[in-house]
Design a protein around this motif. Sequence first.
Motif, PDB file in Angstrom:
ATOM      1  N   CYS A  56      -5.814   0.505  -2.405  1.00 24.63           N
ATOM      2  CA  CYS A  56      -7.192   1.187  -1.453  1.00 24.63           C
ATOM      3  C   CYS A  56      -6.804   1.092  -0.025  1.00 24.63           C
ATOM      4  N   VAL A  57      -6.754  -0.151   0.442  1.00 21.10           N
ATOM      5  CA  VAL A  57      -6.306  -0.094   1.937  1.00 21.10           C
ATOM      6  C   VAL A  57      -5.315   0.662   2.403  1.00 21.10           C
ATOM      7  N   ILE A  58      -4.115   0.539   1.608  1.00 17.69           N
ATOM      8  CA  ILE A  58      -2.921   1.542   2.050  1.00 17.69           C
ATOM      9  C   ILE A  58      -3.360   2.942   1.988  1.00 17.69           C
ATOM     10  N   LEU A  59      -4.098   3.549   1.141  1.00 19.22           N
ATOM     11  CA  LEU A  59      -4.425   4.940   1.103  1.00 19.22           C
ATOM     12  C   LEU A  59      -5.401   5.038   2.420  1.00 19.22           C
ATOM     13  N   LEU A  60      -6.343   4.122   2.292  1.00 15.91           N
ATOM     14  CA  LEU A  60      -7.258   4.272   3.424  1.00 15.91           C
ATOM     15  C   LEU A  60      -6.610   4.377   4.927  1.00 15.91           C
ATOM     16  N   VAL A  61      -5.701   3.480   5.246  1.00 17.35           N
ATOM     17  CA  VAL A  61      -5.214   3.123   6.581  1.00 17.35           C
ATOM     18  C   VAL A  61      -4.194   4.715   6.729  1.00 17.35           C
TER      19      VAL A  61
ATOM     20  N   GLY B 260       4.928   6.627   3.641  1.00 18.81           N
ATOM     21  CA  GLY B 260       4.374   5.426   3.170  1.00 18.81           C
ATOM     22  C   GLY B 260       3.727   5.777   1.804  1.00 18.81           C
ATOM     23  N   LEU B 261       2.736   6.830   1.781  1.00 18.64           N
ATOM     24  CA  LEU B 261       1.961   6.971   0.538  1.00 18.64           C
ATOM     25  C   LEU B 261       3.014   7.392  -0.661  1.00 18.64           C
ATOM     26  N   TYR B 262       4.018   8.288  -0.231  1.00 18.93           N
ATOM     27  CA  TYR B 262       4.926   8.715  -1.372  1.00 18.93           C
ATOM     28  C   TYR B 262       5.583   7.512  -2.030  1.00 18.93           C
ATOM     29  N   GLY B 263       6.315   6.675  -1.144  1.00 21.20           N
ATOM     30  CA  GLY B 263       6.772   5.174  -1.639  1.00 21.20           C
ATOM     31  C   GLY B 263       5.876   4.404  -2.426  1.00 21.20           C
ATOM     32  N   THR B 264       4.604   4.180  -2.193  1.00 22.30           N
ATOM     33  CA  THR B 264       3.839   3.282  -2.936  1.00 22.30           C
ATOM     34  C   THR B 264       3.204   3.948  -3.974  1.00 22.30           C
ATOM     35  N   ALA B 265       3.251   5.389  -4.016  1.00 23.10           N
ATOM     36  CA  ALA B 265       2.561   6.059  -5.311  1.00 23.10           C
ATOM     37  C   ALA B 265       3.813   5.872  -6.344  1.00 23.10           C
ATOM     38  N   GLY B 266       5.067   5.668  -6.031  1.00 23.46           N
ATOM     39  CA  GLY B 266       6.085   5.166  -7.001  1.00 23.46           C
ATOM     40  C   GLY B 266       5.889   3.954  -7.610  1.00 23.46           C
ATOM     41  N   PHE B 267       5.036   3.067  -6.921  1.00 25.05           N
ATOM     42  CA  PHE B 267       4.999   1.718  -7.609  1.00 25.05           C
ATOM     43  C   PHE B 267       3.603   1.258  -8.110  1.00 25.05           C
ATOM     44  N   TYR B 268       2.608   1.346  -7.309  1.00 20.85           N
ATOM     45  CA  TYR B 268       1.132   0.933  -7.769  1.00 20.85           C
ATOM     46  C   TYR B 268       0.544   1.476  -8.868  1.00 20.85           C
ATOM     47  N   PRO B 269       0.636   2.822  -9.112  1.00 23.09           N
ATOM     48  CA  PRO B 269      -0.030   3.140 -10.351  1.00 23.09           C
ATOM     49  C   PRO B 269       0.776   2.518 -11.633  1.00 23.09           C
TER      50      PRO B 269
ATOM     51  N   ILE C 183       3.507  -4.830   2.935  1.00 27.31           N
ATOM     52  CA  ILE C 183       3.335  -5.265   4.253  1.00 27.31           C
ATOM     53  C   ILE C 183       3.590  -3.950   5.270  1.00 27.31           C
ATOM     54  N   PRO C 184       4.735  -3.272   5.198  1.00 26.57           N
ATOM     55  CA  PRO C 184       4.823  -2.223   6.055  1.00 26.57           C
ATOM     56  C   PRO C 184       3.745  -1.254   5.719  1.00 26.57           C
ATOM     57  N   PRO C 185       3.496  -0.678   4.616  1.00 28.21           N
ATOM     58  CA  PRO C 185       2.388   0.320   4.328  1.00 28.21           C
ATOM     59  C   PRO C 185       0.976   0.034   4.781  1.00 28.21           C
ATOM     60  N   ILE C 186       0.643  -1.072   4.992  1.00 32.10           N
ATOM     61  CA  ILE C 186      -0.517  -1.671   5.515  1.00 32.10           C
ATOM     62  C   ILE C 186      -0.496  -1.603   6.980  1.00 32.10           C
ATOM     63  N   ILE C 187       0.537  -2.554   7.544  1.00 29.40           N
ATOM     64  CA  ILE C 187       0.528  -3.101   8.994  1.00 29.40           C
ATOM     65  C   ILE C 187       1.040  -1.787   9.733  1.00 29.40           C
ATOM     66  N   ASN C 188       2.037  -1.037   9.419  1.00 29.63           N
ATOM     67  CA  ASN C 188       2.480   0.183  10.040  1.00 29.63           C
ATOM     68  C   ASN C 188       1.330   0.896  10.892  1.00 29.63           C
ATOM     69  N   PRO C 189       0.400   1.478   9.988  1.00 31.40           N
ATOM     70  CA  PRO C 189      -0.746   2.496  10.330  1.00 31.40           C
ATOM     71  C   PRO C 189      -1.680   1.658  11.279  1.00 31.40           C
ATOM     72  N   LEU C 190      -1.771   0.371  10.922  1.00 32.43           N
ATOM     73  CA  LEU C 190      -2.744  -0.460  11.924  1.00 32.43           C
ATOM     74  C   LEU C 190      -2.333  -0.768  13.107  1.00 32.43           C
ATOM     75  N   ILE C 191      -0.956  -1.128  13.172  1.00 31.46           N
ATOM     76  CA  ILE C 191      -0.466  -1.198  14.641  1.00 31.46           C
ATOM     77  C   ILE C 191      -0.539  -0.116  15.534  1.00 31.46           C
ATOM     78  N   TYR C 192      -0.283   1.172  14.763  1.00 29.34           N
ATOM     79  CA  TYR C 192      -0.150   2.501  15.694  1.00 29.34           C
ATOM     80  C   TYR C 192      -1.797   2.695  15.890  1.00 29.34           C
ATOM     81  N   GLY C 193      -2.666   2.630  15.028  1.00 30.92           N
ATOM     82  CA  GLY C 193      -4.078   2.908  15.082  1.00 30.92           C
ATOM     83  C   GLY C 193      -4.633   2.135  16.230  1.00 30.92           C
TER      84      GLY C 193
END
Length: 310
Positions: free
Chosen positions: A34-39, A68-77, A277-287
């Motif tokens: 959910c955090v990955i999707l949100l950020v 990042g959304l595309y890659g994580t969609a291939g794993f998390y569900p 780590i990258p799907p969460i940290i990357n948007p946070l760093i840029y944001g």
Amino acid sequence: MDNATVITMLTLSGLNGTANYRVTLFAVTVLCYCVILLVNVTIIATIIGDKSLHEPMYIFLCNLCINGLYGTAGFYPKFLHDLLSSTQVISHAGCLLQGYVLHSSAITDFSFLALMAYDRYVAICRPLMYHSVMTKQRISLFVVVAWIVPFTLMLMSTLTSTSRLCGSNIPKIYCVNWFINSLACSASITANIITGFSSTFYFGHAVFVVWTYIYMIKICLKSKDDMSKFMQTCLPHVFCVIIFSVCLLFDVLYMRIGSRDLSQSVQNFMAMEFLLIPPIINPLIYGFKLTKIRKIIQHFVCGKCFRPNV
């Protein structure tokens, strides 16, 4: 033998021994996803919705978050489904698809990180040429190529990895081409050639990114204004490149030469870190670091939270 059993279902054995805390792991994983999707969605929506951010650096960042959304969609569900299932199995075709998504997402990240490094190089080292080099047409071409080349290379690699299997166990929580190919009854020379080319091609991307930032730092050290510009706009890129490279390198090295003496929990974390780590940290760093994005998000949040009641 022609009448030998054809293996169509594979077992993901990475969750063996986690039965006692799967509910807790499920809850934590849902929270992380959910955090990955949100950020990522926040950064994407901010860049798309504000015309002042329709610049090369932000366009590349937007695509990086989409990837990042595309890659994580291939794993998390699939992973969340496995946590609630008594057996963790996947079809051969599904395994190939998951491997395709994860691998193509990883090398697409390299493509956009390289483009972002090139954009900053032109902006800092060739500022008078920036607008003539980074035209709308060229940016569109860069984005299309950055998506098409990784997807094509991985499609070719996947199509040449469809040989008959002589094993069905994948010692991981998701499918990757390395383990799929290790289960094949016979090695595919074509697949090895494509994999070797892809590895060399994207290693060249990594070398280009490292050289670019070293050159920019060398140039910026001569001027306080240039160094200030570098710290403001390039530092997030440097952090993201380091985080992405370390996580990817760590996963690849562990997958190929890792010790099986480690606990299952540690092995699973090592497998997940690249997708966490990258799907969460990357948007946070840029944001937080890029001023324009931070101010727009703050303005939107404050406007929604403190809007007076009419």
